[in-house]
Design a protein around this motif. Structure first.
Motif, PDB file in Angstrom:
ATOM      1  N   LYS A 140       0.828  -1.210   0.000  1.00 27.75           N
ATOM      2  CA  LYS A 140       0.000   0.000   0.000  1.00 27.75           C
ATOM      3  C   LYS A 140       0.862   1.260   0.000  1.00 27.75           C
ATOM      4  O   LYS A 140       0.450   2.301  -0.510  1.00 27.75           O
ATOM      5  CB  LYS A 140      -0.935   0.000   1.211  1.00 27.75           C
ATOM      6  CG  LYS A 140      -2.084  -0.998   1.105  1.00 27.75           C
ATOM      7  CD  LYS A 140      -2.967  -0.946   2.352  1.00 27.75           C
ATOM      8  CE  LYS A 140      -4.105  -1.956   2.255  1.00 27.75           C
ATOM      9  NZ  LYS A 140      -4.960  -1.938   3.474  1.00 27.75           N
ATOM     10  N   ASN A 141       2.043   1.178   0.584  1.00 21.71           N
ATOM     11  CA  ASN A 141       2.943   2.328   0.612  1.00 21.71           C
ATOM     12  C   ASN A 141       3.293   2.797  -0.793  1.00 21.71           C
ATOM     13  O   ASN A 141       3.551   3.979  -1.022  1.00 21.71           O
ATOM     14  CB  ASN A 141       4.222   1.964   1.376  1.00 21.71           C
ATOM     15  CG  ASN A 141       5.149   3.158   1.532  1.00 21.71           C
ATOM     16  OD1 ASN A 141       4.743   4.214   2.011  1.00 21.71           O
ATOM     17  ND2 ASN A 141       6.397   2.989   1.124  1.00 21.71           N
ATOM     18  N   TRP A 142       3.293   1.838  -1.745  1.00 23.89           N
ATOM     19  CA  TRP A 142       3.556   2.182  -3.148  1.00 23.89           C
ATOM     20  C   TRP A 142       2.267   2.229  -3.972  1.00 23.89           C
ATOM     21  O   TRP A 142       2.314   2.493  -5.161  1.00 23.89           O
ATOM     22  CB  TRP A 142       4.525   1.167  -3.759  1.00 23.89           C
ATOM     23  CG  TRP A 142       5.965   1.546  -3.582  1.00 23.89           C
ATOM     24  CD1 TRP A 142       6.723   2.304  -4.419  1.00 23.89           C
ATOM     25  CD2 TRP A 142       6.820   1.186  -2.503  1.00 23.89           C
ATOM     26  NE1 TRP A 142       8.003   2.442  -3.924  1.00 23.89           N
ATOM     27  CE2 TRP A 142       8.092   1.758  -2.736  1.00 23.89           C
ATOM     28  CE3 TRP A 142       6.634   0.441  -1.328  1.00 23.89           C
ATOM     29  CZ2 TRP A 142       9.170   1.614  -1.870  1.00 23.89           C
ATOM     30  CZ3 TRP A 142       7.708   0.297  -0.461  1.00 23.89           C
ATOM     31  CH2 TRP A 142       8.952   0.872  -0.730  1.00 23.89           C
ATOM     32  N   GLY A 143       1.152   1.940  -3.346  1.00 22.37           N
ATOM     33  CA  GLY A 143      -0.118   1.956  -4.069  1.00 22.37           C
ATOM     34  C   GLY A 143      -0.420   0.675  -4.809  1.00 22.37           C
ATOM     35  O   GLY A 143      -1.435   0.591  -5.513  1.00 22.37           O
ATOM     36  N   ALA A 144       0.444  -0.338  -4.685  1.00 18.49           N
ATOM     37  CA  ALA A 144       0.283  -1.595  -5.435  1.00 18.49           C
ATOM     38  C   ALA A 144      -0.656  -2.539  -4.694  1.00 18.49           C
ATOM     39  O   ALA A 144      -0.286  -3.653  -4.305  1.00 18.49           O
ATOM     40  CB  ALA A 144       1.645  -2.245  -5.660  1.00 18.49           C
ATOM     41  N   TRP A 145      -1.895  -2.095  -4.505  1.00 12.35           N
ATOM     42  CA  TRP A 145      -2.877  -2.869  -3.753  1.00 12.35           C
ATOM     43  C   TRP A 145      -4.257  -2.498  -4.275  1.00 12.35           C
ATOM     44  O   TRP A 145      -4.400  -1.593  -5.110  1.00 12.35           O
ATOM     45  CB  TRP A 145      -2.755  -2.565  -2.260  1.00 12.35           C
ATOM     46  CG  TRP A 145      -3.287  -3.631  -1.360  1.00 12.35           C
ATOM     47  CD1 TRP A 145      -4.437  -3.588  -0.635  1.00 12.35           C
ATOM     48  CD2 TRP A 145      -2.691  -4.900  -1.078  1.00 12.35           C
ATOM     49  NE1 TRP A 145      -4.595  -4.747   0.084  1.00 12.35           N
ATOM     50  CE2 TRP A 145      -3.534  -5.578  -0.174  1.00 12.35           C
ATOM     51  CE3 TRP A 145      -1.529  -5.541  -1.515  1.00 12.35           C
ATOM     52  CZ2 TRP A 145      -3.259  -6.852   0.312  1.00 12.35           C
ATOM     53  CZ3 TRP A 145      -1.249  -6.809  -1.036  1.00 12.35           C
ATOM     54  CH2 TRP A 145      -2.091  -7.458  -0.138  1.00 12.35           C
ATOM     55  N   LEU A 146      -5.273  -3.181  -3.814  1.00 11.16           N
ATOM     56  CA  LEU A 146      -6.637  -2.891  -4.232  1.00 11.16           C
ATOM     57  C   LEU A 146      -6.955  -1.411  -3.982  1.00 11.16           C
ATOM     58  O   LEU A 146      -6.743  -0.897  -2.891  1.00 11.16           O
ATOM     59  CB  LEU A 146      -7.616  -3.764  -3.451  1.00 11.16           C
ATOM     60  CG  LEU A 146      -9.091  -3.659  -3.858  1.00 11.16           C
ATOM     61  CD1 LEU A 146      -9.293  -4.240  -5.240  1.00 11.16           C
ATOM     62  CD2 LEU A 146      -9.976  -4.392  -2.838  1.00 11.16           C
ATOM     63  N   GLY A 147      -7.451  -0.729  -5.034  1.00 12.44           N
ATOM     64  CA  GLY A 147      -7.784   0.687  -4.919  1.00 12.44           C
ATOM     65  C   GLY A 147      -6.669   1.624  -5.319  1.00 12.44           C
ATOM     66  O   GLY A 147      -6.888   2.843  -5.420  1.00 12.44           O
ATOM     67  N   GLY A 148      -5.467   1.105  -5.526  1.00 11.48           N
ATOM     68  CA  GLY A 148      -4.363   1.956  -5.969  1.00 11.48           C
ATOM     69  C   GLY A 148      -4.659   2.575  -7.328  1.00 11.48           C
ATOM     70  O   GLY A 148      -5.286   1.949  -8.182  1.00 11.48           O
ATOM     71  N   VAL A 149      -4.218   3.817  -7.527  1.00 10.21           N
ATOM     72  CA  VAL A 149      -4.477   4.530  -8.777  1.00 10.21           C
ATOM     73  C   VAL A 149      -3.134   4.803  -9.462  1.00 10.21           C
ATOM     74  O   VAL A 149      -2.308   5.548  -8.935  1.00 10.21           O
ATOM     75  CB  VAL A 149      -5.217   5.860  -8.532  1.00 10.21           C
ATOM     76  CG1 VAL A 149      -5.538   6.540  -9.863  1.00 10.21           C
ATOM     77  CG2 VAL A 149      -6.495   5.622  -7.729  1.00 10.21           C
ATOM     78  N   PHE A 150      -2.934   4.201 -10.635  1.00  9.89           N
ATOM     79  CA  PHE A 150      -1.653   4.311 -11.324  1.00  9.89           C
ATOM     80  C   PHE A 150      -1.777   4.914 -12.720  1.00  9.89           C
ATOM     81  O   PHE A 150      -1.024   4.549 -13.626  1.00  9.89           O
ATOM     82  CB  PHE A 150      -0.971   2.942 -11.400  1.00  9.89           C
ATOM     83  CG  PHE A 150      -0.120   2.636 -10.205  1.00  9.89           C
ATOM     84  CD1 PHE A 150       1.173   3.110 -10.116  1.00  9.89           C
ATOM     85  CD2 PHE A 150      -0.622   1.891  -9.156  1.00  9.89           C
ATOM     86  CE1 PHE A 150       1.960   2.836  -9.017  1.00  9.89           C
ATOM     87  CE2 PHE A 150       0.147   1.612  -8.039  1.00  9.89           C
ATOM     88  CZ  PHE A 150       1.451   2.086  -7.968  1.00  9.89           C
TER      89      PHE A 150
END
Length: 458
Positions: free
Chosen positions: A121-131
């Protein structure tokens, strides 16, 4: 670069990364491992105005917000479960998470180790992350969306300095109309992951994405024939056609659209499969409800293409047989190698010899704009008109007249797309007697008028 210049370069990895980013943006030569993403770097800075030193953590949506993004992909997510589970099983021990993202870069489905959730989650690589690339700069998901191609981004290839411990590989998933639908991604936050080790993740992700895309296509058209086609020289990505009971193409995946130049306006009226291949009367007449491997001959160049035809799913299976449903919609990409090893096509007796057929087709190619008499073609083949016409149809699957008409229409389509000639001028240049004759035939074979076809291409 000499040693004295090298002393001027920043030593800290974060500063060195920023130096490389601004050097590329300014038009300098990209380091060897950056060249493939240099266009994305420039886009990130010049078009989106992103600061490579931006330190804010990626945005992660709440579960309620994710649900609103999931709804549009419910059918795809359902079809993708088995492939996502399989991919995660392969990459899990290497410390990867698997993300399925929509075309705005939001992760709507994921697989990952719950004990490492905070780290991902710290990098956003999880459910809901916006890339999305316009928010995060160069990354495996956003750049895949922006360029609609498979992308592998390893550590310092990311645009933001903050993301240089992240490694990700994204592969596009295209909808039945050929537009981008989603991205499948595997991501690692291991700073010690080597580029060569991460390079293995790309092909695995691509393979899984193609399988999801194929399963979704087969599910959507399970009541129709599905024809999987393998090009003569490339078995890396099969083409898929949905064909109705009238042997008309009603849908095609992106690969088939690109290869056979199929446009959306061709599908409503139904384009005959036999405008692409020489007719094989046995293709749609299997004795059992199982895949039928065949070899078809391409119209025009008479090259040999391997196909695998899957019959429509039976109504009883749709209602009662979940096992049959799963069997019918399973991807067949793994069968490509086996198709390549099929025995040669059984010789069909009759027809013109390959050499004679080639001479006749070359003559038509050179004289399509003129009035071609069947007697001329029969003379090339040294046959009577009657015998030639019958043997030509055996070889080509259509009469000489229809073959010539299709050749002229093929030329006309190119001219409508690539020139500014009027419809009348295109008609005459392609060998038609007048515009009305041309328009009538164009509508019959292509499914729309020449003017509407031209408009749809621009």
């Amino acid at each position: 670069m000499d040693g004295s210049t090298d002393l001027l370069l920043p030593k800290h990895p974060a500063y060195r990364h920023t130096y490389d980013v601004y050097s590329v943006i300014a038009g300098g030569l990209a380091p060897p491992n950056i060249e493939e993403v240099s266009t994305s770097w420039r886009r990130s800075a010049c078009q989106y105005g992103i600061n490579p030193d931006k330190s804010e953590a990626p945005n992660i949506l709440t579960l309620k917000e994710v649900e609103s993004h999931r709804q549009a992909l419910d059918d795809l997510i359902f079809c993708a479960q088995e492939e996502i589970d399989h991919l995660y099983k392969v990459v899990r021990d290497a410390g990867y998470t698997v993300l399925l993202c929509n075309r705005t870069g939001v992760a709507v489905e994921h697989r990952g180790d719950a004990t490492a959730a905070d780290q991902f989650k710290n990098w956003g690589a999880w459910l809901g992350g916006v890339f999305a690339e316009e928010l995060e700069g160069t990354n495996g998901i956003g750049t895949c969306i922006a360029e609609e191609r498979s992308v592998t981004i390893h550590r310092s290839q990311h645009f933001r300095s903050r993301n240089t411990d992240l490694s990700c590989s994204g592969a596009p998933i295209f909808d039945i109309d050929g537009t981008l639908m989603a991205v499948l991604d595997v991501s690692s936050v291991d700073p010690g992951l080597s580029e060569s080790a991460h390079g293995l993740a790309g092909p695995l992700t691509i393979k899984s994405a193609r399988a999801i895309e194929e399963r979704y296509f087969r599910t959507r058209f399970r009541k129709e024939w599905i024809v999987m086609i393998v090009p003569p020289e490339d078995d890396s990505n099969a083409m898929l056609l949905a064909v109705d009971a009238g042997e008309r193409i009603i849908a095609a995946n992106r690969s088939a659209r690109d290869t056979f130049h199929l446009q959306n306006d061709a599908f409503p009226s139904g384009l005959s499969l036999w405008t692409i291949f020489v007719k094989d009367a046995d293709l749609f007449r299997p004795t059992k409800a199982e895949d039928l491997p065949k070899t078809l001959t391409r119209q025009g160049d008479f090259s040999q293409w391997l196909v695998l035809a899957t019959p429509p799913q039976k109504a009883s299976s749709l209602l009662y047989g979940q096992k049959d449903v799963a069997l019918h919609t399973r991807p067949r990409l793994g069968l490509l190698g086996a198709l390549k090893n099929l025995p040669p096509k059984t010789t069909v007796y009759g027809g013109l010899s390959p050499r004679t057929m080639r001479r006749v087709c070359e003559y038509i190619e050179q004289h399509f704009s003129e009035r071609i008499q069947i007697a001329e073609l029969a003379g090339i083949a040294s046959l009577s008109i009657y015998h030639f016409a019958r043997q030509f149809r055996v070889s080509a699957g259509v009469t000489p007249h229809i073959y010539i008409t299709r050749k002229r229409l093929e030329v006309a389509r190119t001219m409508l797309t690539q020139t500014d000639l009027s419809v009348t001028e295109v008609a005459l240049a392609a060998g038609f007697s007048d515009q009305s004759h041309f328009t009538r035939l164009f509508r019959h074979f292509v499914g729309t008028t020449p003017a509407r076809f031209r408009w749809s291409q621009r």
